[in-house]
Design a protein around this motif. Structure first.
Motif, short mmCIF file in Angstrom:
data_model
loop_
_atom_site.label_atom_id
_atom_site.label_comp_id
_atom_site.label_asym_id
_atom_site.label_seq_id
_atom_site.Cartn_x
_atom_site.Cartn_y
_atom_site.Cartn_z
N ARG A 131 6.28 6.89 -0.52
CA ARG A 131 4.90 7.67 -0.58
C ARG A 131 3.90 6.86 0.25
N HIS A 132 4.24 6.13 0.03
CA HIS A 132 2.55 4.85 0.82
C HIS A 132 2.36 5.28 2.38
N LEU A 144 4.68 3.04 -7.81
CA LEU A 144 5.03 4.21 -7.59
C LEU A 144 4.43 4.87 -7.32
N THR A 145 3.57 4.56 -8.33
CA THR A 145 2.03 5.94 -8.62
C THR A 145 0.79 5.59 -7.88
N GLY A 146 0.27 4.95 -7.29
CA GLY A 146 -0.18 4.41 -6.26
C GLY A 146 -0.10 3.24 -5.79
N ALA A 188 8.49 4.19 -3.06
CA ALA A 188 6.91 3.39 -2.88
C ALA A 188 6.75 3.56 -1.23
N ALA A 230 8.31 0.32 -14.16
CA ALA A 230 9.39 1.38 -13.50
C ALA A 230 11.07 0.60 -14.28
N VAL A 241 13.26 2.41 -6.37
CA VAL A 241 11.97 2.03 -6.69
C VAL A 241 11.43 1.76 -5.71
N ASN A 255 1.31 0.17 -10.47
CA ASN A 255 1.85 0.47 -10.57
C ASN A 255 2.72 1.03 -8.76
N VAL A 279 4.27 -2.39 -11.34
CA VAL A 279 5.50 -1.67 -10.91
C VAL A 279 6.85 -2.33 -12.49
#
Lengths: 338, 338
Positions: free
Chosen positions: A212-213, A127-129, A209, A62, A205, A125, A59
């Protein structure tokens, strides 16, 4: 915790040559330490061992901190050379320092004192995974368990939590939010001292996160894998192993407190072995400690990490034990009671 | 305090391998210690010496405490035997303990380690007359100056304030009220833990003493003589002598804080050498420290006295100095700055 040892400690506190209650927080602390050890008085917490778990964070990309990622490895070298703040504090209180690489991104200089338990070179990261796989989270947990076991086998009677990882207050905030259900804005801090724009970015961020998760606090390994860090997972294992061995373990700031939430989610009784060393300036630390029901020993406005607050708390913890072990009673000293 | 040494300490803090400000209260503390020593970095505050000044109080007759007066002497014996809480804490932090009789009421056992500087066997009752004469207050001040000088000549690099005296929170409250202009109810506490009726009596006693003597804060010796205690006057001298020698001195709870007000009234610059070890539960302590502009290092809910809070603060004070003395800079450690 051992209820009989705790009751014996409470009774002993009442017989020591001092007014009842006059040692304030140290009385409760001494009772908890008796409960951890299962005996009253508990053993002196010496020697003390600090493990600093180091890892990097995907991260970082970011823009959540102005510090370059290579500082993690540079600070590992600084710890090994004895030049960091935590080294100076550890010399003051007589704690041994072990540095553990659980996930630094770049190469580290070969050093005999560096424990290499690297799981992967930095997390992904969040944020993306996911920050890491579940397997990697378990490996990092195991690394912390291993280190705690080695330190206890080496004679340590108390363990101290330390960490290093540029950007690691961001996953800490995500972990605290996930485990306590607190809003990102209430658990995200300025870390090493970020400006307003970077702070706003950090909160975004963390919120992104979590969105997303959707980490499930009932699945602590999943939470660590999704939004945690390798040093957080290792610290969670370290905390669990200390509790399993009935050795007290001092939590430091927001990174260790976030790890403590993971450890508590895995094994609620592990909280019994934890002592909160200090109240960090990072808001997530206070939220986490309150959730765990732990009262911090010190409140010095620290926000450095490394284990500095845990190390500084050690003499107070030891003094609480000494009260139970060494202080005369009214009877033994011939002091009249009111 | 030495402004150049303080500026150098501030500059050095900014170059150490840590984010600026991340050591919180320890950064200010390190700057103050440089100012006291007149050099940056300041010397390590080792060895440390604690002096416990013991005295009795005529106001005991007014029923301000449930503890019998003979406990003062019994606790002096306990200190000399190493059995009190402060002895256990001093062993933890490596501080030497000196016990000084400046005014215990009864006979004390002969002991080679007891410093006999008794001015009179307890004070008079401040409700019915002055606690002592001006001459006696000056003698007690001189006793504290003597002890500080002896300890510094013996090598001490930091002094710690300790006290023992059954009923001494009552004159402490009167001193804090007199020097700060605060109402008796706001500076009087429950001391060793008195009940509601005794507490109400204490507040009345403090108010009556102030009404009777009308102590003038511009005449600190007169204030000490009217409503103080022999250990308060001795501690004021001890604090002044430490400041004169540019040796840091750690204030303990309400007794030492009340003495610090007297020392500051005699020589305002003496405050520069004082470190507030902790925030006692006694409300007068917080009022006094705020008046002096001193931020306490610890806040542990202590209300024991003896110097316990000052002793516990010592490792934190030493750690603040070690940060300046031992921590690498960004340049020396090759750590990249943000």
């Amino acid at each position: 915790a051992d209820a009989a040892a705790m009751a014996a400690a409470r009774q002993r506190q009442a017989r020591l040559t001092k007014p009842p209650g006059s040692l304030g927080a140290l009385e409760d602390l001494s009772v908890r330490l008796a409960g951890i050890a299962g005996v009253c008085p508990p053993p002196l917490p010496e020697p003390a061992a600090l493990a600093i778990f180091a890892g990097d964070h995907g991260v970082h990309a970011a823009g959540v901190t102005p510090w370059p990622q290579e500082v993690t490895g540079q600070m590992v070298a600084n710890f090994l050379a004895g030049g960091a703040v935590v080294n100076a504090f550890a010399r003051q209180v007589g704690a041994a320092v072990t540095v553990v690489d659980v996930g630094v991104a770049g190469p580290l200089p070969a050093a005999p004192d560096l424990r290499d338990l690297r799981v992967r070179p930095g997390t992904g990261n969040l944020l993306t995974g996911p920050a890491m796989s579940r397997d990697e989270a378990v490996q990092a947990l195991a690394a912390g368990i291993t280190v705690a076991g080695e330190l206890c086998d080496g004679g340590a009677r108390i363990l101290l939590c330390g960490d290093m990882g540029i950007a690691n207050t961001t996953p800490s905030a995500a972990l605290v939010a996930a485990f306590t259900g607190t809003a990102p804005g209430a658990v995200t801090g300025r870390g090493t001292g970020v400006d307003d724009a970077t702070y706003a970015r950090k909160v975004e961020v963390v919120a992104a996160a979590l969105a997303r998760h959707r980490p499930d606090p009932a699945d602590p390994v999943g939470v660590l894998a999704a939004v945690g860090g390798l040093e957080h997972a290792a610290l969670a294992g370290y905390l669990l192993a200390a509790a399993a061995r009935r050795v007290p373990v001092v939590v430091d700031g927001v990174i260790a407190a976030a790890a403590a939430l993971a450890a508590a989610a895995l094994a609620p009784a592990a909280v019994d072995a934890m002592v909160a060393g200090h109240l960090s300036v990072e808001p997530g630390a206070g939220v986490a400690l309150a959730h765990l029901g732990l009262a911090p020993v010190l409140d010095l406005g620290l926000r450095l990490g490394e284990g500095t607050g845990a190390v500084l708390a050690l003499p107070v913890v030891a003094a609480a034990v000494r009260a139970l072990r060494e202080v005369a009673t009214f009877d033994s000293a011939g002091v009249t009671e009111k």
